[in-house]
Design a protein around this motif. Structure first.
Motif, short mmCIF file in Angstrom:
data_model
loop_
_atom_site.label_atom_id
_atom_site.label_comp_id
_atom_site.label_asym_id
_atom_site.label_seq_id
_atom_site.Cartn_x
_atom_site.Cartn_y
_atom_site.Cartn_z
N ILE A 113 0.85 -1.18 0.00
CA ILE A 113 0.00 0.00 0.00
C ILE A 113 0.89 1.23 0.00
CG2 ILE A 113 -1.88 -1.16 1.21
CD1 ILE A 113 -0.94 0.23 3.76
N TYR A 114 0.33 2.35 -0.40
CA TYR A 114 1.07 3.60 -0.40
C TYR A 114 1.14 4.13 1.03
CZ TYR A 114 0.61 3.53 -5.47
OH TYR A 114 0.68 3.18 -6.79
N LEU A 115 2.34 4.46 1.46
CA LEU A 115 2.55 4.82 2.86
C LEU A 115 2.14 6.26 3.17
CD1 LEU A 115 3.62 4.08 5.67
CD2 LEU A 115 5.90 4.81 4.88
N GLY A 123 -6.05 13.24 0.93
CA GLY A 123 -6.45 13.17 -0.47
C GLY A 123 -5.58 14.03 -1.37
N ARG A 124 -5.25 15.22 -0.90
CA ARG A 124 -4.40 16.10 -1.69
C ARG A 124 -3.00 15.53 -1.86
NH1 ARG A 124 -8.22 19.19 0.52
NH2 ARG A 124 -9.03 20.97 -0.67
N VAL A 125 -2.47 14.95 -0.79
CA VAL A 125 -1.15 14.33 -0.88
C VAL A 125 -1.17 13.17 -1.87
CG1 VAL A 125 0.55 12.96 0.40
CG2 VAL A 125 -0.38 15.05 1.40
N ALA A 126 -2.24 12.38 -1.83
CA ALA A 126 -2.35 11.25 -2.75
C ALA A 126 -2.40 11.71 -4.20
CB ALA A 126 -3.59 10.42 -2.41
N ARG A 127 -3.13 12.81 -4.46
CA ARG A 127 -3.22 13.30 -5.83
C ARG A 127 -1.90 13.93 -6.28
NH1 ARG A 127 -8.46 14.48 -3.94
NH2 ARG A 127 -7.82 16.55 -3.22
N LEU A 128 -1.25 14.67 -5.39
CA LEU A 128 0.01 15.31 -5.77
C LEU A 128 1.12 14.31 -6.02
CD1 LEU A 128 0.05 18.37 -3.30
CD2 LEU A 128 -0.27 18.44 -5.79
N THR A 129 1.12 13.21 -5.27
CA THR A 129 2.17 12.19 -5.42
C THR A 129 1.72 11.03 -6.31
OG1 THR A 129 1.41 11.12 -3.37
CG2 THR A 129 3.17 12.75 -3.18
N ASN A 130 0.50 11.14 -6.87
CA ASN A 130 -0.04 10.10 -7.74
C ASN A 130 -0.05 8.75 -7.04
OD1 ASN A 130 -1.19 9.14 -10.12
ND2 ASN A 130 0.80 8.65 -11.04
N THR A 131 -0.54 8.74 -5.81
CA THR A 131 -0.58 7.49 -5.02
C THR A 131 -2.02 7.16 -4.61
OG1 THR A 131 -0.05 8.81 -3.04
CG2 THR A 131 1.77 7.69 -4.14
N SER A 135 -5.39 5.04 -4.50
CA SER A 135 -5.66 3.61 -4.58
C SER A 135 -7.03 3.32 -4.00
CB SER A 135 -4.59 2.81 -3.82
OG SER A 135 -4.65 3.08 -2.43
N ASP A 136 -7.59 2.18 -4.38
CA ASP A 136 -8.88 1.75 -3.82
C ASP A 136 -8.76 1.51 -2.32
OD1 ASP A 136 -10.02 1.90 -6.32
OD2 ASP A 136 -9.72 -0.23 -6.76
N TYR A 140 -10.02 3.04 3.22
CA TYR A 140 -9.46 3.35 4.54
C TYR A 140 -9.87 4.76 4.97
CZ TYR A 140 -5.86 3.64 8.21
OH TYR A 140 -5.19 3.77 9.39
N ASP A 141 -9.86 5.70 4.04
CA ASP A 141 -10.26 7.07 4.34
C ASP A 141 -11.72 7.13 4.77
OD1 ASP A 141 -9.74 10.08 4.12
OD2 ASP A 141 -11.44 9.83 2.77
N SER A 142 -12.57 6.34 4.12
CA SER A 142 -13.99 6.33 4.47
C SER A 142 -14.20 5.78 5.88
CB SER A 142 -14.77 5.50 3.46
OG SER A 142 -16.15 5.53 3.73
N LEU A 143 -13.48 4.72 6.22
CA LEU A 143 -13.59 4.17 7.57
C LEU A 143 -13.06 5.14 8.62
CD1 LEU A 143 -12.46 0.50 6.82
CD2 LEU A 143 -14.77 1.28 7.34
N SER A 144 -11.97 5.83 8.28
CA SER A 144 -11.43 6.84 9.20
C SER A 144 -12.43 7.97 9.41
CB SER A 144 -10.12 7.39 8.63
OG SER A 144 -9.65 8.49 9.40
#
Length: 262
Positions: free
Chosen positions: A14-16, A59-67, A69-70, A75-79
């Motif tokens: 997974i992306y860290l 979410g912004r970090v994931a988009r900026l680093t192209n990371t 994932s489903d 995980y974000d929804s559960l958080s």
């Protein structure tokens, strides 16, 4: 015996980086419940706001680093369910609702259930919904509405039992707004990566200055205004559509020159 190699096309990790922010948001929601049980309600409110900031960053970090994932989305929804669904309800219950008996836990349960339904609806409509608007009050805003109210009360030395019925009303209304069909601005059309007018930087600076004047009161006023904006926007749009329909009908009823014989 040869070592079994993973089949191509299957990702084992997974992306860290983005998940670290999601985990931090989850921990902040968990921490809010812990300190609320100790009677530290101002710290609990601040922890919920910390979850909001961290949730906006992952979410912004994931988009900026192209990371993206489903796994990260789930995980974000559960958080979010813990930080913006369970934590605000339990903190409000510990501060003010416990003295109301069944009414208190029912208000907390309505909010928690509404947050779960809101997140489920958002996930199922993610690809088809209008990005400019949210359908229903976003769960972070609902959590902020409750947290800001608790922060104001704790900051002014107000005992939760003195405003228990008001807190029950706010908690229930926040939950119902989350599952409503009212439309709320998402502000996703603002491109922070591109060029913006200079006045935008001035507005941001003034916004920070206003918040720093008295953070709990200003934040409460801001999130109350945002919660009210959804019904107002929806009702104005409905009224505008009715006016447009009446104009179309009146235009269709006006006879042409050939029809009236002139």
């Amino acid at each position: 015996m040869d070592e079994q190699k993973p089949r191509p096309g299957i990702r084992r990790g997974i992306y860290l980086l983005p998940n670290l922010f999601t985990t931090a948001a989850l921990f902040s929601g968990f921490y809010a419940v812990l300190v609320a049980m100790q009677g530290r309600f101002e710290a609990a409110a601040l922890a919920i706001f910390a979850s909001m900031v961290l949730d906006g960053l992952d979410g912004r970090v994931a988009r900026l680093t192209n990371t993206q994932s489903d796994f990260g989305a789930e995980y974000d929804s559960l958080s979010d369910m813990v930080a913006f669904g369970v934590a605000p309800a339990l903190v409000a219950y510990e501060w003010a609702l416990s003295g109301l008996g069944k009414v208190g836990w029912l208000a907390a349960f309505v909010y928690t259930t509404a947050a779960a339904l809101r997140l489920a609806r958002y996930n199922t409509q993610l690809g088809s919904a209008d990005r400019r608007y949210f359908q229903g009050l976003p769960s972070p805003s609902g959590a902020a509405l409750i947290a800001a109210g608790i922060w104001v009360g704790a900051d002014h030395g107000i005992d939760g039992s003195e405003v228990s019925w008001l807190v029950a009303l706010i908690t229930t209304c926040a939950g119902l707004l989350m599952v409503s069909n009212f439309r709320f601005h998402s502000f996703k059309e603002i491109d922070l990566r591109g060029r913006v007018p200079f006045i935008f930087a001035v507005v941001v600076m003034l916004g920070y200055a206003v918040v720093l004047l008295h953070p709990p009161v200003v934040l409460l006023a801001g999130f109350v205004s945002y919660a009210v904006s959804g019904p107002v926007i929806t009702l104005v749009r409905r009224r505008q559509r009715k006016v447009n329909r009446r104009r179309e009908r009146s235009t269709q009823r006006v006879p042409s020159q050939d029809e009236d014989g002139s």
